[in-house]
Design an enzyme around this catalytic site. Structure first.
Site, PDB file in Angstrom:
ATOM      1  N   ASP A 156       0.826  -1.204   0.000  1.00  0.00           N
ATOM      2  CA  ASP A 156       0.000   0.000   0.000  1.00  0.00           C
ATOM      3  C   ASP A 156       0.861   1.255   0.000  1.00  0.00           C
ATOM      4  O   ASP A 156       1.445   1.613   1.018  1.00  0.00           O
ATOM      5  CB  ASP A 156      -0.922  -0.011   1.221  1.00  0.00           C
ATOM      6  CG  ASP A 156      -1.873   1.174   1.247  1.00  0.00           C
ATOM      7  OD1 ASP A 156      -2.069   1.817   0.188  1.00  0.00           O
ATOM      8  OD2 ASP A 156      -2.426   1.477   2.315  1.00  0.00           O
TER       9      ASP A 156
ATOM     10  N   ASP B  22      -1.732   5.206  -5.781  1.00  0.00           N
ATOM     11  CA  ASP B  22      -2.032   4.398  -4.595  1.00  0.00           C
ATOM     12  C   ASP B  22      -2.192   2.932  -4.970  1.00  0.00           C
ATOM     13  O   ASP B  22      -3.218   2.531  -5.536  1.00  0.00           O
ATOM     14  CB  ASP B  22      -3.303   4.913  -3.916  1.00  0.00           C
ATOM     15  CG  ASP B  22      -3.680   4.104  -2.685  1.00  0.00           C
ATOM     16  OD1 ASP B  22      -2.807   3.404  -2.138  1.00  0.00           O
ATOM     17  OD2 ASP B  22      -4.853   4.170  -2.273  1.00  0.00           O
TER      18      ASP B  22
END
Length: 499
Positions: free
Chosen positions: A103, A321
């Site tokens: 992440d 992201d």
């Protein structure tokens, strides 16, 4: 050389020197006077002892030349499969392995704590879930409120302190509404590093990470449950920041996420090299990886979008992201984006709306029908999107394949987010030293070149690999760990002692 042959070379140095030092030179015994660090009759707080040991460990690490850490990649961008990419990390002594989501939109590494009651115990991914038990690790200890680490992260609103428990704890929410809370731990992380032009070492270092005692939202659903999240943000508490600040790894990381088949890919704390990589500067002083998106072109034609809708301000901006499955586009850009795509294919497909999403019935290859798209960023860097980078297959209907736009409309001047749908099948480099992000299209099932330079901010990692060329940059070929058939593994015996 037959596949599967393992060459293991163990380097042991210093035995003769140690024997000579013990017996003295020329038969003369040498005596060293030792003094206590703390007076024998003085009571010393445990925290003072821990602080002294951590300072010593930091000095030991300064003598470690550093290298590149290589992690395996699993998962896929397909929302009907895993819908995320994850890697494996080893924590504790003895080490235990945890599956954690990759992440880039968050900072801390956290894993589920053994004391968590509402956390999932099974996973739809077919992986065995693991919990972190501090009592089972000889090198684990909780970060206290008086620790300098806690004081620094409390100032950044990533931690809070309880005077009753004296534990440095955290509680935060992700953009999708899920959340986690727990307390910070310090323990050892293990990884493979390249220390030179041909030397792979099993290395370890102490890090601070989160031990989750409570989870909410999608994190508690068993169908996509995982052991935790590996935050690759650029703030001080991320693993990349912790390791690079001590010269253990460079302050740059790269990934190549494979989109087709079973997915997987490459993740390296280092810099992947390719002649076609283009770079765009990061927006400074941002918590996430914000880029300057300037315009969008469909089939070579710029769309009538005011670039101000992409500007970074408050909750606005354009963010890269890897923890997001799809892509999100602000309303002012979404409507002309979808309209241009539909106009380009209206003669070859049957457009229709399904649950508010623009979809198409397609009877042939999407690569032959749908137009190429270019996202244009500052610095003259364009990100080219194939149809597979903006469409999602939703099955079949009326004798045709159903493909829908994989970009979601964001209303009220929100944030444009480039998730795995866009990031897959590309090399991405996050250069935190030069404050830029680079990318290029790539088949992530293939080997990649990784560089080695003499500076502390740039090293090279060959992972499990072979040398592809020799030069002043020390160029290596890094092979995805899931695809290796021939393993040339050179191991160096290196040991560190950490609390």
């Amino acid at each position: 050389m037959a596949g599967g042959v393992i060459l293991m070379v163990v380097v042991l140095l210093g035995a003769a020197a140690a024997l000579s030092a013990a017996s003295g030179i020329g038969g003369v015994q040498r005596v060293m006077n030792l003094q206590r660090a703390f007076p024998v009759n003085q009571r010393v707080e445990l925290e003072a002892l821990k602080a002294r040991d951590r300072a010593r460990h930091a000095r030991m690490l300064q003598n470690f030349a550093g290298g590149i850490a290589d992690f395996p990649v699993f998962g896929t961008s397909d929302p009907f499969e895993t819908g995320l990419y994850y890697t494996k990390v080893k924590l504790g002594t003895p080490p235990r392995e945890f599956n954690v989501q990759i992440d880039t939109g968050s900072d801390i590494l956290w894993v589920t704590c053994s004391s968590c009651n509402d956390c999932p115990r099974t996973s739809g991914f077919g992986i065995e879930l693991t919990v972190f038990d501090a009592a089972s690790s000889s090198t684990a200890f909780p970060v206290s409120c008086s620790d300098t680490w806690c004081a620094s992260i409390v100032r950044t609103a990533n931690a809070e302190c309880s005077t009753q428990s004296n534990q440095c704890s955290y509680s935060f929410q992700y953009e999708d509404g899920s959340g986690t809370s727990g307390f910070y731990m310090s323990d050892t992380i293990y990884f493979d590093t390249i220390l030179g032009t041909s030397l792979i070492a099993n290395s370890s270092a102490p890090i601070v990470f989160g031990c989750s005692t409570s989870q909410s939202g999608d994190l508690i659903t068993s169908d996509k449950a995982i052991d935790g999240i590996f935050g690759f943000g650029q703030q001080g508490l991320s693993v990349i920041s912790q390791l690079s600040s001590r010269g253990i790894t460079p302050k740059v990381f790269s990934h190549c996420l494979k989109g087709e088949g079973k997915g997987g890919g490459i993740l390296v704390l280092g810099e992947i090299l390719d002649a076609s990589i283009v770079y765009s500067p990061l927006v400074p002083s941002q918590p996430h990886y914000n880029l300057y998106l300037q315009s969008i072109a469909v089939n070579g034609q710029l769309l009538p979008i005011d670039s101000a809708v992409f500007a970074t301000s408050g909750n606005q901006g354009t963010v890269v992201d890897s923890g997001t499955t799809l892509a999100y586009l602000v309303e002012e850009a979404y409507d002309p984006f979808v309209a241009a795509i539909t106009a380009a294919v209206s003669q070859s497909v049957r457009p229709f709306i399904s649950k508010g999403n623009q979809c198409y019935l397609v009877t042939s290859s999407i690569a032959e029908i749908f137009p190429p798209i270019a996202l244009n960023f500052a610095g003259g860097a364009s990100m080219d999107l194939r149809p597979a980078d903006y469409l999602v297959n939703m099955g079949f209907g009326d004798g045709a394949a159903i493909w829908c736009i994989g970009f979601v409309k964001v209303q009220n001047q929100g944030t444009t987010i480039l998730g795995d749908l866009v990031l897959k099948d590309k090399i991405f480099i996050y250069d935190l030293v030069r404050q830029r992000i680079g990318w290029t299209d790539y088949d992530c099932s293939l080997a990649v070149n990784v560089s080695l330079t003499s500076g502390k901010d740039e090293f090279v990692n060959a992972g499990q690999l072979h040398v592809s060329s020799s030069s002043s940059c020390g160029l290596f070929k890094l092979v995805p760990k899931n695809n290796i058939s021939l393993l040339l593994h050179i191991s160096m015996a290196i040991s560190f002692l950490f609390l």
